[in-house]
Design a protein around this motif. Structure first.
Motif, mmCIF file in Angstrom:
data_model
loop_
_atom_site.group_PDB
_atom_site.id
_atom_site.type_symbol
_atom_site.label_atom_id
_atom_site.label_comp_id
_atom_site.label_asym_id
_atom_site.label_seq_id
_atom_site.Cartn_x
_atom_site.Cartn_y
_atom_site.Cartn_z
ATOM 1 N N ASN A 1 0.827 -1.212 0.000
ATOM 2 C CA ASN A 1 0.000 0.000 0.000
ATOM 3 C C ASN A 1 0.858 1.258 0.000
ATOM 4 O OD1 ASN A 1 -3.189 -0.150 0.418
ATOM 5 N ND2 ASN A 1 -2.283 -1.995 1.290
ATOM 6 N N ILE A 2 1.881 1.275 0.844
ATOM 7 C CA ILE A 2 2.752 2.460 0.921
ATOM 8 C C ILE A 2 3.496 2.661 -0.390
ATOM 9 C CG2 ILE A 2 4.703 3.515 2.118
ATOM 10 C CD1 ILE A 2 3.893 1.834 4.599
ATOM 11 N N LEU A 3 4.027 1.585 -0.947
ATOM 12 C CA LEU A 3 4.816 1.698 -2.170
ATOM 13 C C LEU A 3 3.964 2.060 -3.383
ATOM 14 C CD1 LEU A 3 7.261 -1.316 -1.684
ATOM 15 C CD2 LEU A 3 7.762 1.118 -1.414
ATOM 16 N N LEU A 4 2.678 1.716 -3.341
ATOM 17 C CA LEU A 4 1.805 2.084 -4.464
ATOM 18 C C LEU A 4 1.577 3.594 -4.546
ATOM 19 C CD1 LEU A 4 -0.875 -0.754 -4.646
ATOM 20 C CD2 LEU A 4 0.782 -0.104 -6.414
ATOM 21 N N THR A 5 1.786 4.306 -3.450
ATOM 22 C CA THR A 5 1.698 5.777 -3.520
ATOM 23 C C THR A 5 2.949 6.348 -4.192
ATOM 24 O OG1 THR A 5 2.761 6.160 -1.356
ATOM 25 C CG2 THR A 5 0.382 5.798 -1.381
ATOM 26 N N LEU A 6 4.054 5.606 -4.156
ATOM 27 C CA LEU A 6 5.303 6.072 -4.757
ATOM 28 C C LEU A 6 5.452 5.604 -6.200
ATOM 29 C CD1 LEU A 6 7.685 5.263 -1.748
ATOM 30 C CD2 LEU A 6 6.662 7.465 -2.313
#
Length: 737
Positions: free
Chosen positions: A333-338
């Motif tokens: 989830n966090i990496l999908l924002t990046l």
């Protein structure tokens, strides 16, 4: 008093003081001229002055106690009634001058040695608050290679991979072992042309655990063979075979892990071990799904991270008490924002829930604290740092902790500590593309482009489909003015990952600066038709750059006026407002906006990106408003900032261009042209920016400026000609998608 004066004269104190001052002053003047030429920092001059001042009283004391005579150095009390000869005076002078030269050379030598150690990386000397250091006592190191599955069933292969991953997780909890990360170990899956010794040296480990799994479908029996090998000699330190029913696979896991640890601690560490291991899941299929998820997550593309998230969710559906799979959900989830287009609010909510669940199941799971630190990095840096420290305390072998903690330290300006953490992550995971990328980016930012390019080759060799590597080289080539090659790199990155924001931005900016208006418009249209990649604000910002490059300043300002970024802490809105007001000649408003940017305490990467132009425009605005004193103060501060990093970035085009702006602001035309030529020599090609820059009015009226710009335009024309055919291919490829 008269007696004291006579003694001072007889003891040659006045003479020594005079000679000291006369001898030291020329040396200081020589050093003042030599420091910039040698690329030494300003602190060198400060150090030299301190030594000179400190040495003065020492020389006076020495003169009071001793005299230089034809017979040598004697106690002054024995020579009070003897007069100094010319030879004595000469010896005195030579002794003092020689002493000063020794001090000067020793100081310069130590400073140059210090600079040599830091030559490749520009790091802050600011002490870090981190209690964790990457300079640890040498640990015994081990890598676990993927076990070979002697079966044609693909699920058996995934099972073997999952079991190795669990072994990695269990062994990583041993503080005195350094365990190579999964990404690097699994890079050798299916590799048969390398020996154990070769693999061990590439991974930098002392020992390797390898094995095989053979399952019988008729008897439901499984045989696991494992052996521990010493890399330096090829010696088999330990070997064992386990025959179990397939349902007891987790007991096999525990047996293997316990045996390996006992053997390693007894044989290599010289002590017994009583470690207890508990399997993180008792569901074989959940383990397989988690392994698939970790494999997809390592590629760092929006598509692969989305696939990883699905695998982690499947693992949870199979075992809702599988803590590590919840960590995978949080990371995805966090990496999908990046790397993707997931909005930060949704990602934060999902990640928080997953991390809390993981810690509820296992309060000592280091990976969960590392993910928590990553999540908090954008919200509360103090709490984020505490989470990273907790993760390292629980498991010093988890590479992601070092990598994400390093990113936080970098944001805080602790660049030396950040790079050390990045290098530790790469040491633990030497085949990881993202770990190598962070180290390479650090080299690039420090001006060591050769080292960054060397790591680029390593990344591509390990994973030719990792887009970040092409982004990095695209950025390096762009800075060097090799825009045609830069476009090729960004093109490759976007071909690999269609949602690659950095690649698309790089393509648009590179084509704008190249002067290829048609190509820039086509890429902007591509961005508009794929709005999940770039936001409307980002597209408008890039479009305004295109207008400005064509001299359409009013159109650029109109478009910029519509932009309002949400994350004002990065200073984007202040910067935009400052630029609009500056070019509209509303200098009072420009000063207020640029001052808000200039006074930021939390100086983000964006701040440093715009600092050159923004600060120069702030100084210009003060001059335009009649405040020359304030303008000069800002100019000197910014020049000092640039000069501090010059010895490590002597070939950085932005350094020379910013110095051009400052010298032009000061009315030093000759020096301004000197630095502008320096910028051109190292790759600067932003002709449109120089032609539109009010600060350079002094230069623009000179024929020398036109000649210099003409040479750069010719270089750009050559690159455009080379790109014509390639552009048509690229546009056809992407616009048909």
């Amino acid at each position: 008093m008269k007696s004291l004066t006579e003694q001072l004269k007889q003891r040659q104190v006045f003479k020594v003081a005079t000679i000291y001052a006369v001898s030291a002053w020329p040396l200081i003047q020589i050093a003042d001229l030599s420091v910039p030429a040698l690329g030494l920092p300003d602190s060198f001059m400060t150090l030299l002055l301190i030594i000179f001042i400190s040495g003065f009283p020492v020389s006076l004391v020495f003169a009071w106690l001793f005299n230089f005579t034809e017979s040598g150095i004697v106690w002054a009390s024995k020579d009070l009634h003897q007069k100094s000869s010319p030879q004595t005076n000469l010896q005195t002078t030579l002794a003092i001058v020689g002493s000063l030269l020794i001090v000067f050379i020793a100081t310069a030598g130590s400073q140059l040695y210090f600079e040599k150690d830091l030559d490749d990386i520009e790091f802050s000397t600011e002490p870090t608050n981190s209690t964790t250091t990457t300079q640890e006592i040498k640990k015994e190191s081990i890598a676990i290679l993927p076990f070979i599955a002697f079966s044609n069933d693909p699920e058996d292969e995934f099972f073997a991979d999952g079991m190795v991953e669990e072994l990695l997780n269990l062994l990583a909890k041993i503080p005195k072992l350094q365990v190579t990360a999964r990404t690097s170990s699994f890079a050798y899956k299916g590799v048969s042309n390398k020996t154990i010794t070769e693999i061990g040296k590439e991974l930098g480990v002392d020992t390797i655990l390898e094995g095989s799994i053979r399952k019988s479908d008729t008897t439901n029996q499984i045989r696991v063979t494992a052996q521990l090998i010493k890399v330096s000699t090829g010696e088999h330190l330990w070997s064992e075979t386990y025959n179990r029913e397939y349902k007891n696979i987790f007991q096999i896991q525990d047996d293997i892990a316990t045996s390996v640890v006992k053997k390693m601690t007894a044989t290599l560490l010289g002590q017994s071990s009583q470690h207890q291991f508990i399997a993180e899941t008792t569901n074989v299929n959940a383990m397989i799904e988690n392994g698939k998820g970790q494999n997809e997550l390592s590629h760092r593309t929006s598509a692969s991270i989305t696939k990883a998230l699905k695998h982690f969710q499947h693992a949870i559906n199979l075992d809702n008490q599988y803590a590590r799979a919840y960590v995978g959900i949080a990371d995805a989830n966090i990496l999908l924002t990046l790397y993707g287009n997931l909005d930060k609010k949704t990602a934060s909510k999902n990640a928080t829930q997953a991390i809390n669940k993981a810690l509820e199941i296992d309060e000592n799971l280091a990976a969960a604290y590392a993910s928590k630190g990553l999540l908090l990095s954008a919200m509360d840096k103090q709490k984020a740092e505490a989470s990273f420290k907790k993760a390292l305390q629980l498991n010093s072998n988890y590479a992601m902790t070092y990598m994400w903690y390093g990113s936080l330290l970098k944001e805080k300006g602790q660049l030396r500590a950040a790079h050390e953490h990045f290098e530790k992550a790469l040491e633990l995971d030497p085949k990881s593309s993202v770990a190598a990328f962070n180290v390479a980016w650090g080299f690039y930012e420090a001006g060591s482009e050769d080292k960054a390019m060397a790591l680029f080759s390593q990344i591509i060799a390990n994973d030719p489909y990792y887009p970040g590597a092409y982004n990095l080289v695209g950025k390096i080539l762009f800075e060097r003015g090799r825009l045609d090659e830069s476009i090729e790199m960004y093109d490759r990155a976007l071909a690999i990952d269609k949602n690659n924001k950095s690649a698309l931005k790089g393509l648009i900016i590179s084509t704008i600066d190249l002067g290829n208006i048609q190509a820039a418009n086509l890429w902007l249209e591509y961005a508009k038709s794929n709005q999940e990649i770039l936001s409307n604000n980002e597209i408008d910002f890039l479009t305004s750059r295109l207008y400005a490059s064509q001299g359409k300043l009013s159109d650029a300002i109109t478009l910029l006026s519509k932009i309002k970024f949400e994350h004002t802490e990065m200073g984007f809105n202040d910067y935009i407002q400052g630029e609009i007001s500056f070019f509209e000649k509303d200098y009072s408003t420009a000063i207020m906006a640029f001052e808000r940017l200039y006074q930021q305490k939390n100086r983000t990467p964006f701040y440093y990106m715009v600092k050159g132009q923004g600060v120069a425009h702030l100084a210009y605005a003060y001059k335009a408003n009649g405040n020359d004193q304030k303008a000069e103060k800002i100019i000197l501060e910014f020049e000092s900032f640039l000069q501090e990093g010059m010895s490590k970035k002597t070939n950085n085009p932005s350094y020379f261009y910013n110095m051009t702006l400052l010298k032009s602001l000061q009315g030093k035309k000759g020096e301004a042209f000197y630095y502008l030529q320096g910028a051109i020599d190292v790759g600067w090609v932003s002709v449109w920016r120089a032609q539109a820059e009010p600060i350079l009015t002094l230069l623009q009226k000179d024929t020398q400026f036109s000649q210099m710009m003409g040479g750069v335009k010719a270089r750009l024309a050559t690159m455009r000609a080379k790109m014509e055919v390639k552009d048509e291919f690229s546009f056809a490829e992407f616009h048909d998608l």
